[in-house]
Motif scaffolding. Sequence first.
Motif, PDB file in Angstrom:
ATOM      1  N   THR A 249       0.804  -1.224   0.000  1.00 54.46           N
ATOM      2  CA  THR A 249       0.000   0.000   0.000  1.00 54.46           C
ATOM      3  C   THR A 249       0.837   1.275   0.000  1.00 54.46           C
ATOM      4  O   THR A 249       0.413   2.305  -0.531  1.00 54.46           O
ATOM      5  N   ASP A 250       2.030   1.249   0.602  1.00 58.84           N
ATOM      6  CA  ASP A 250       2.882   2.439   0.601  1.00 58.84           C
ATOM      7  C   ASP A 250       3.210   2.906  -0.814  1.00 58.84           C
ATOM      8  O   ASP A 250       3.522   4.085  -1.013  1.00 58.84           O
ATOM      9  N   TYR A 251       3.147   1.998  -1.783  1.00 56.23           N
ATOM     10  CA  TYR A 251       3.491   2.335  -3.159  1.00 56.23           C
ATOM     11  C   TYR A 251       2.256   2.434  -4.059  1.00 56.23           C
ATOM     12  O   TYR A 251       2.391   2.625  -5.265  1.00 56.23           O
ATOM     13  N   LEU A 252       1.080   2.325  -3.467  1.00 57.08           N
ATOM     14  CA  LEU A 252      -0.175   2.517  -4.195  1.00 57.08           C
ATOM     15  C   LEU A 252      -0.847   3.764  -3.627  1.00 57.08           C
ATOM     16  O   LEU A 252      -0.644   4.864  -4.130  1.00 57.08           O
ATOM     17  N   ASN A 253      -1.599   3.626  -2.549  1.00 56.41           N
ATOM     18  CA  ASN A 253      -2.171   4.798  -1.894  1.00 56.41           C
ATOM     19  C   ASN A 253      -1.074   5.743  -1.422  1.00 56.41           C
ATOM     20  O   ASN A 253      -1.237   6.965  -1.451  1.00 56.41           O
ATOM     21  N   GLY A 254       0.052   5.183  -1.004  1.00 54.20           N
ATOM     22  CA  GLY A 254       1.173   6.010  -0.565  1.00 54.20           C
ATOM     23  C   GLY A 254       1.755   6.871  -1.669  1.00 54.20           C
ATOM     24  O   GLY A 254       2.309   7.943  -1.402  1.00 54.20           O
ATOM     25  N   GLU A 255       1.655   6.412  -2.909  1.00 56.72           N
ATOM     26  CA  GLU A 255       2.112   7.228  -4.040  1.00 56.72           C
ATOM     27  C   GLU A 255       1.249   8.481  -4.178  1.00 56.72           C
ATOM     28  O   GLU A 255       1.758   9.583  -4.455  1.00 56.72           O
ATOM     29  N   VAL A 256      -0.057   8.324  -3.964  1.00 60.85           N
ATOM     30  CA  VAL A 256      -0.967   9.465  -4.020  1.00 60.85           C
ATOM     31  C   VAL A 256      -0.660  10.434  -2.880  1.00 60.85           C
ATOM     32  O   VAL A 256      -0.645  11.657  -3.066  1.00 60.85           O
ATOM     33  N   VAL A 257      -0.420   9.894  -1.695  1.00 55.05           N
ATOM     34  CA  VAL A 257      -0.075  10.742  -0.549  1.00 55.05           C
ATOM     35  C   VAL A 257       1.202  11.520  -0.839  1.00 55.05           C
ATOM     36  O   VAL A 257       1.291  12.727  -0.563  1.00 55.05           O
ATOM     37  N   LEU A 258       2.200  10.858  -1.392  1.00 54.74           N
ATOM     38  CA  LEU A 258       3.462  11.516  -1.733  1.00 54.74           C
ATOM     39  C   LEU A 258       3.243  12.659  -2.720  1.00 54.74           C
ATOM     40  O   LEU A 258       3.714  13.789  -2.511  1.00 54.74           O
ATOM     41  N   LEU A 259       2.517  12.390  -3.797  1.00 59.07           N
ATOM     42  CA  LEU A 259       2.257  13.426  -4.798  1.00 59.07           C
ATOM     43  C   LEU A 259       1.432  14.569  -4.208  1.00 59.07           C
ATOM     44  O   LEU A 259       1.659  15.744  -4.522  1.00 59.07           O
ATOM     45  N   GLY A 260       0.468  14.221  -3.352  1.00 60.33           N
ATOM     46  CA  GLY A 260      -0.337  15.256  -2.718  1.00 60.33           C
ATOM     47  C   GLY A 260       0.510  16.184  -1.864  1.00 60.33           C
ATOM     48  O   GLY A 260       0.340  17.411  -1.897  1.00 60.33           O
ATOM     49  N   ARG A 261       1.437  15.621  -1.120  1.00 60.16           N
ATOM     50  CA  ARG A 261       2.307  16.442  -0.282  1.00 60.16           C
ATOM     51  C   ARG A 261       3.245  17.300  -1.122  1.00 60.16           C
ATOM     52  O   ARG A 261       3.555  18.433  -0.755  1.00 60.16           O
ATOM     53  N   GLU A 262       3.684  16.762  -2.239  1.00 66.43           N
ATOM     54  CA  GLU A 262       4.585  17.523  -3.106  1.00 66.43           C
ATOM     55  C   GLU A 262       3.880  18.678  -3.808  1.00 66.43           C
ATOM     56  O   GLU A 262       4.503  19.710  -4.086  1.00 66.43           O
ATOM     57  N   HIS A 263       2.589  18.501  -4.105  1.00 65.76           N
ATOM     58  CA  HIS A 263       1.885  19.484  -4.937  1.00 65.76           C
ATOM     59  C   HIS A 263       0.719  20.177  -4.239  1.00 65.76           C
ATOM     60  O   HIS A 263      -0.100  20.823  -4.897  1.00 65.76           O
ATOM     61  N   GLY A 264       0.646  20.031  -2.923  1.00 62.97           N
ATOM     62  CA  GLY A 264      -0.359  20.771  -2.168  1.00 62.97           C
ATOM     63  C   GLY A 264      -1.779  20.290  -2.340  1.00 62.97           C
ATOM     64  O   GLY A 264      -2.723  21.087  -2.272  1.00 62.97           O
ATOM     65  N   VAL A 265      -1.959  18.986  -2.556  1.00 62.84           N
ATOM     66  CA  VAL A 265      -3.299  18.403  -2.713  1.00 62.84           C
ATOM     67  C   VAL A 265      -3.631  17.574  -1.473  1.00 62.84           C
ATOM     68  O   VAL A 265      -2.912  16.623  -1.156  1.00 62.84           O
ATOM     69  N   PRO A 266      -4.691  17.888  -0.743  1.00 60.48           N
ATOM     70  CA  PRO A 266      -5.037  17.088   0.435  1.00 60.48           C
ATOM     71  C   PRO A 266      -5.403  15.657   0.050  1.00 60.48           C
ATOM     72  O   PRO A 266      -6.149  15.439  -0.908  1.00 60.48           O
TER      73      PRO A 266
END
Length: 328
Positions: free
Chosen positions: A278-295
């Motif tokens: 999951t760290d590389y599935l949902n976690g990928e979205v979390v990573l991108l969200g943190r990088e680009h200011g998306v909750p």
Amino acid sequence: MRYIIIGSGAVGGSIGGRLHESGRSVVLVARGAHYEALRDNGLRLTVPTGTLTLDVPVVARPEDLELREDDVLVLAVKTQDSVAALDTWAAQPVAGGGTAGERLPVVCAQNGVENERLALRRFREVYGVCVILPSSHLNPAEVVAPCGPYTGALVIGRYGAGTDDTARRIADDLEKARFLAPVAADVMRWKYGKLLGNLANVVEAVCGSATDATAQDLVARAKAEGAAALDAAGIAYASGAEITALRSGTVDPQPLAGERVRGSSWQSLARGTGSIETDYLNGEVVLLGREHGVPTPVNATLQHAARESARQNRKPGDMTPEELSKRI
């Protein structure tokens, strides 16, 4: 070409088994009880036409195999196991000189979008595969792949964009082994599209099923966050309609008595592996969200719940969708 299948579980076992059945040269790589059962009894691959018992060569370690210049390494482990596998195999010598990292292609037949980057640090030739291959592996040496007329759709392309003769040769072998294998210059666009679909995996795993209304709402919210994060990052992705069109009428589930195929994350919890992707599935979205200011509160919550379930060795269904929803 000879195919070395690194990680011979649901996806790797299906690909390796079908390639072997079609007359291609294949070596499976497996560990522990799975390796012993494959060595002693062969691979039992259940498909819509019945159960095949395939005497595929198998090794437990790369040291048990002499690599050749015509080998193709197919990486089919979960992403959390990729670094260890890539480090080990990249350093292996190849007959005639050089190492696997210098001379052999590696094909990432995995979910998520991180594996290709990890591989390119260690291998000169890296190919991505968007894997649409419903299958399961719950018991040693047993794999169930219930779809037909093709066993799966494997969109392949050279990582970094483009196509080449190696990608086309691999695709041709896969087509002869009952896979739909289009060659795509934009394979990562397909993989990012598949990533959005894989955001549902953890809901099924933690809750046991993702079919009721609350679970479906969680999935929809996770996917909406994922699309927003990809859009903010400027990352192109195949639409759900494109993926559905690719597999419609070609990779369709067939009824198999007594067999129900679950997602890969569900299988990880069911087997008690102690880890989950999951760290590389949902976690990928979390990573991108943190990088680009998306909750991304839904995906962050799902990621945390998956880690907790794996760490505490919980079985699928230990949490209800309502309990999971309240955590957000």
